[in-house]
Design an enzyme around this catalytic site. Sequence first.
Site, mmCIF file in Angstrom:
data_model
loop_
_atom_site.group_PDB
_atom_site.id
_atom_site.type_symbol
_atom_site.label_atom_id
_atom_site.label_comp_id
_atom_site.label_asym_id
_atom_site.label_seq_id
_atom_site.Cartn_x
_atom_site.Cartn_y
_atom_site.Cartn_z
ATOM 1 N N SER A 17 61.600 8.520 59.559
ATOM 2 C CA SER A 17 61.885 9.949 59.728
ATOM 3 C C SER A 17 63.240 10.108 60.392
ATOM 4 O O SER A 17 63.656 9.253 61.190
ATOM 5 C CB SER A 17 60.805 10.596 60.612
ATOM 6 O OG SER A 17 61.151 11.915 60.957
ATOM 7 N N TYR A 60 56.423 9.727 68.806
ATOM 8 C CA TYR A 60 56.528 9.707 67.346
ATOM 9 C C TYR A 60 57.938 9.287 66.939
ATOM 10 O O TYR A 60 58.120 8.414 66.087
ATOM 11 C CB TYR A 60 56.197 11.084 66.772
ATOM 12 C CG TYR A 60 56.363 11.168 65.269
ATOM 13 C CD1 TYR A 60 55.343 10.757 64.418
ATOM 14 C CD2 TYR A 60 57.542 11.654 64.698
ATOM 15 C CE1 TYR A 60 55.489 10.828 63.035
ATOM 16 C CE2 TYR A 60 57.695 11.726 63.318
ATOM 17 C CZ TYR A 60 56.667 11.311 62.500
ATOM 18 O OH TYR A 60 56.818 11.362 61.132
#
Length: 257
Positions: free
Chosen positions: A138, A148
């Site tokens: 990401s 994350y």
Amino acid sequence: MSTALVTGATAGIGREFAGQLAAKGVDLVLVARDEARLAAVAGELSGRHGVAVEVLPADLSDRAQLERVAERLRDAARPVDLLVNNAGYSLGSRFVDSPVEAEEQLLDVLVRAVLVLSHAAATTMVGRGRGQVINVSSVAGLTASGTYAAAKSYVTTFTESLSGQLAGTGVQVMALLPGYVRTEFHERAGIEMSTIPKPMWLSVDQVVAASMKDLGDDKVISIPGFQYKVLTTAGRLVPKGLVRRLTNIVGRGRGRT
């Protein structure tokens, strides 16, 4: 006919990978926790495209279940030509507000599963002299937005390193770094996204199609969307301290820090 194994295959990016690969005539091994949803996706894709679809229910945070998926990748009698490490989620809360067990489980899915499955696939593929691995990371991994982002930073660096190590073996490894994609990901995490400008959103079919093109072009890093190519290039010139401050401001605007 080639075979692809896709994790997190019942929704979002994983589901789109499965659909686009099936449309190209690629047989599938679909991995996700929800067996009923897996069966529904498998029936739809096999019926529509005439490909063989195997379902492999597994919770990748469980080491025994993860090992079953790894064993499938090691099966020389049923070779997997493409692994798409896509399974993932976000907790949507601050580190100190999350139980440490939840953070450990997140790490198991986002990092350990990628490590184990990449090792199983790449080792087998090197023995055959061919194969491809896509690790879904990401653009968040280029920021400082919680565990994350930290996990996705690992995935990107790991993939770049593995790609270099496997140069000349016939095995290709690529990291996919999407930005904001219209899937159920944020809703499931309970993250408020209404403040994100519309031009920053990408469609899931756009992301997968761009990544498959980049894989065909032998790229190590795939960043779909012109806006994200510009932002990530500019971001390399921004001091880390400023990146951290901007990330915190954006996070508070979405109800997260």
